[in-house]
Design a protein around this motif. Structure first.
Motif, PDB file in Angstrom:
ATOM      1  N   LYS A 168       0.844  -1.197   0.000  1.00  0.00           N
ATOM      2  CA  LYS A 168       0.000   0.000   0.000  1.00  0.00           C
ATOM      3  C   LYS A 168       0.881   1.248   0.000  1.00  0.00           C
ATOM      4  O   LYS A 168       2.075   1.183   0.299  1.00  0.00           O
ATOM      5  N   GLU A 169       0.251   2.354  -0.299  1.00  0.00           N
ATOM      6  CA  GLU A 169       0.983   3.623  -0.325  1.00  0.00           C
ATOM      7  C   GLU A 169       1.527   3.931   1.074  1.00  0.00           C
ATOM      8  O   GLU A 169       0.796   3.858   2.067  1.00  0.00           O
ATOM      9  N   GLY A 170       2.804   4.237   1.142  1.00  0.00           N
ATOM     10  CA  GLY A 170       3.422   4.549   2.437  1.00  0.00           C
ATOM     11  C   GLY A 170       4.042   3.357   3.122  1.00  0.00           C
ATOM     12  O   GLY A 170       4.691   3.498   4.167  1.00  0.00           O
ATOM     13  N   ASP A 171       3.830   2.125   2.573  1.00  0.00           N
ATOM     14  CA  ASP A 171       4.419   0.927   3.177  1.00  0.00           C
ATOM     15  C   ASP A 171       5.931   0.912   2.969  1.00  0.00           C
ATOM     16  O   ASP A 171       6.425   1.284   1.893  1.00  0.00           O
TER      17      ASP A 171
END
Length: 796
Positions: A385-388
């Motif tokens: 996911k975004e930011g992982d």
């Protein structure tokens, strides 16, 4: 989007509840519930709810399956359309009614007929908000131009009210006395009149409808009185809706069995034949192996068979013999025990039964940590996911895999003896079958203990009772990745380093940090330890075995008040040493502790004691020579039955167990059951029969043998086909060049197999006789309209 959960109900009583799946219109539950049904019921129902934080949960729809229809759905996966939930259709219970027609001469000499309605009792009314209801009944005589209604008194806090009230209605009037020998009601009048009984719960704001029955007065046409039990029915408009298509559907897989278990002596011959199976040469000619051959689904045969063999300490030799047969057909050492044969299924079931505590002490602490933490372990670049942060996730996953692996390889002292004995046999047989492969002795054991035991429990902890519910999507993904790593670690010692069992590149990269000799050596050492016949150190049993826990209500100790405040919600925990209760789950300080050795009896408590259902009592020694009952209310009948059973089992060897008890409570200076005034008066009712002290696992051998009898009876056509195959093979000794009707059957020795089949058929014929007698007796005794067989709907 909705936050949905599903409940399983026996009639209106909730017995299980799934987790809540948030923000979904297509929730996936994947939850399994196995339970004994401790009472009679009409419907097995499933309700879908929309979870609400501030208000009552909204019932979206239901699936209600009649008891009689369960057999048509058993063993199948089916989509059921959700039906609307209407309060007028939610009914359960039955009513006992008596009708009489009397002839009266009035003061002016005219003759009229009087209908006498005696409403005697009800049984099995539903709980309202978890508590017994306050029922009353309205009795109406209904016709084209009349609707006379009368009402009973309200009975407080009971699901089985005894009304015993009589009501009188004038049926016909005559202007003058006629000289007929017997006054008869005109046919057209009697056809149109009916008695309607409506059951209600007396609520604070509004009364709840509990069900109704309608009885036409014409039932008295040929008899002056009519008496019967009736099942309560929904209202005419109940469950009718034009919007049944848009509620959605529910996918269920149901297995329902119902057996009539005869007295133990009837099962001697069949039990004896099955227990001789490990000694039969070849094993494929034994009764136990034949059972697995003829059953359509091997799992049906495996469950009762394994339990029976375990009970009589015959499992290890049988499992060894069928595993040896499997090995004969295995050509490649890398595929050893990978199929779904009778041997692998039997071992799977054995590990589930005897390895439950082993899983709990080994895996539960780390699984709790994983499920209650929100750490992401996703390392697939396509799923991030975004930011992982993939490096951070990889470190989280490594930590969990390392910790879980460490717990497993240090757990050899907790491995049950039966599992060790079987693994010992597997290891040595595999080495003999493939003498040139040094790793096969390890892969034979790891294919069970890692692939079929630990890895499966990690990926679905709820099915092994390690977690209460199916985990959420993120946790499922974490557990799947851990399970893959554990499987590969477990089999690494049997694989060359040039091979990889991972299809995904990211898993291959991740696993490089475990490609060290110390992991291979640790696995080999662990597999050697759990497949050794050396006796285990007693230290493995020094820790108490955790048996059951859950939330229930208990009556306050040492108080005389009666009422809701007298019962408090507590978290109960049972181990092999003590029964404790706490204010909340996880609390280490127990409010009250009863050592198992002090339990004298565990029995049901009559509902009339506190007007509460599903109650039981734990009678224990509080002080020397002073007995005291702990009164407990379970949340439903299934839970109450399970607690009574496990408490009886764990205390069965206590020397001072009681032979008699009080089925009711001691209130206001006397026992409600026998009216004895002394609180320490001896019991007035014999205790239910205790379990024999030599039973180590919770197994009812008569019930398991009855299940096997039912399976053999169901598969009689296949037994006959097998008999024909034996005859065919015995006559024609040449090679079979083409597959025939019998090619799917394993027949190594046609003469021995034929002899066993003949024995099975003779035993089944003898068992058929008492079963047929029971069926006839039940159909004779359960007269239509009796309490056991109440009338459904209108009766003409």
């Amino acid at each position: 989007m909705r936050d949905c959960f599903c409940t399983i109900n026996l009639d209106q009583e909730e017995v299980f509840r799934t987790q809540v799946v948030e923000k979904s219109l297509s929730p996936f539950y994947s939850e399994e519930f196995y339970f004994e049904i401790p009472r009679t019921f009409q419907y097995l129902s499933f309700y879908i709810y929309d979870k609400s934080v501030l208000q009552r949960d909204l019932r979206i729809g239901k699936v209600a399956i009649k008891k009689e229809a369960l057999c048509t759905h058993t063993g199948k996966e089916t989509w059921f359309s959700l039906q609307p939930v209407d309060s007028n259709s939610e009914v359960q219970g039955k009513v006992h009614l008596e009708l009489k027609l009397n002839e009266l001469i009035t003061d002016n000499g005219s003759v009229c007929q009087q209908l006498v309605v005696h409403i005697k009792a009800c049984h099995g009314l539903p709980l309202i908000n978890g508590q017994s209801c306050d029922p009353y009944a309205t009795v109406s005589l209904v016709g084209p131009s009349r609707n006379d209604q009368k009402k009973t008194k309200v009975k407080k806090k009971t699901s089985n009210p005894q009304f015993n009230e009589i009501f009188y209605f004038e049926v016909t009037r005559s202007s003058s006395y006629t000289k007929k020998s017997q006054f008869q009601v005109e046919e057209e009048d009697i056809e149109k009149l009916e008695i309607r009984v409506d059951l209600w719960n007396n609520g604070n704001l509004a009364d709840n409808f509990l069900g109704e029955i309608k009885v036409p007065v014409k039932v008295l046409r040929n008899d002056s009185s009519h008496q019967a039990w009736y099942l309560l029915q929904p209202r005419d408009n109940g469950n009718k809706s034009s919007k049944t298509d848009d509620l959605g559907s529910l996918r269920l897989y149901i297995c329902y069995t119902e057996d009539y278990v005869l007295p133990s002596e009837y099962y001697g011959p069949l039990r004896s034949l099955l227990l001789k199976s490990p000694d039969v040469q070849p094993i494929s000619s034994s009764a136990a192996y034949i059972l697995g051959e003829v059953c359509r689904d091997k799992y049906d045969a495996v469950l009762p068979l394994v339990r029976l063999l375990l009970h009589h300490n015959k499992f290890v030799p049988f499992a060894t013999a069928v595993a040896e047969l499997d090995l004969k057909d295995t050509q490649d050492a890398n595929t050893i025990f990978r199929g779904n044969s009778l041997a692998t299924r039997c071992l799977d079931e054995m590990m589930k039964i005897v390895g439950r505590h082993y899983l709990k002490v080994t895996l539960k602490p780390i699984l709790d940590e994983i499920c209650e933490s929100s750490k992401s372990c996703e390392i697939d670049p396509l799923r991030l996911k975004e930011g992982d942060n993939v490096e951070s996730n990889k470190e989280n996953l490594r930590y969990y895999v390392e910790k879980l692996f460490s717990m497993i390889i240090q757990s050899n002292m907790s491995c049950p003896t039966v599992m060790c004995d079987v693994f010992y046999s597997l290891r040595h047989m595999a080495a003999q079958r493939f003498p040139n492969d040094p790793h096969v002795q390890y892969s034979a054991v790891s294919s069970f203990v890692f692939l079929r035991f630990f890895a499966v429990a990690v990926v679905s902890p709820h099915t092994f009772h390690l977690r209460p519910h199916h985990p959420d999507a993120q946790t499922v993904r974490t557990l799947t990745l851990i399970s893959k790593a554990i499987q590969t670690l477990g089999s690494w010692g049997s694989l060359s380093k040039s091979k990889s069992s991972f299809k995904e590149t990211f898993m291959c990269e991740f696993f490089k940090m475990f490609q060290e000799e110390r992991y291979i050596e640790a696995v080999k050492k662990f597999l050697e330890e759990i497949s050794s016949t050396e006796s285990k150190e007693p230290s493995g049993m020094s820790e108490p075995v955790h048996l059951k826990e859950g939330e229930m209500y208990k009556r306050a100790q040492g108080r005389n008040r009666i009422g809701k405040k007298n019962f408090k919600k507590r978290w109960f925990c049972l181990t092999s040493r003590e029964l404790t209760y706490h204010k909340q789950p996880g609390s280490k300080d127990a409010i009250y502790t009863i050592p198992i050795r002090n339990i004298l009896a565990v029995e049901k408590l009559e509902e009339s004691s506190f007007n509460k259902k599903n109650m039981f009592q734990v009678i224990h020694m509080e002080k020397p020579h002073i007995e005291k009952p702990l009164y407990v209310q379970a949340n439903n009948c299934v839970e109450a039955s399970e607690w009574i059973e496990v408490l009886c089992r764990v205390s069965r060897c206590n020397h001072r167990r009681l032979s008699a008890y009080h089925p009711s409570a001691y209130l206001n200076g006397n026992w409600l059951c026998c009216k004895a005034t002394s609180e320490h008066a001896a019991g007035c009712t014999p205790c239910t029969a205790g379990v024999p002290a030599d039973i180590q696992i919770d197994i009812d051998e008569d019930r398991e043998t009855e299940r096997i009898y039912s399976l053999f009876t169901l598969c009689m056509p296949k037994l006959q086909k097998m008999e024909e195959a034996c005859g065919s093979i015995a006559v024609y000794q040449g090679p079979r060049t083409e597959p025939d009707d019998y090619s799917y059957l394993t027949i190594e020795d046609s003469v021995t197999t034929f002899k066993t089949l003949q024995q099975i058929k003779v035993i089944l014929e003898k068992l058929n006789e008492p079963h047929e007698k029971y069926r006839k007796k039940r159909s004779t005794n359960a007269k239509y309209g009796s309490e056991e067989n109440p009338i459904v709907g209108k009766v003409s």
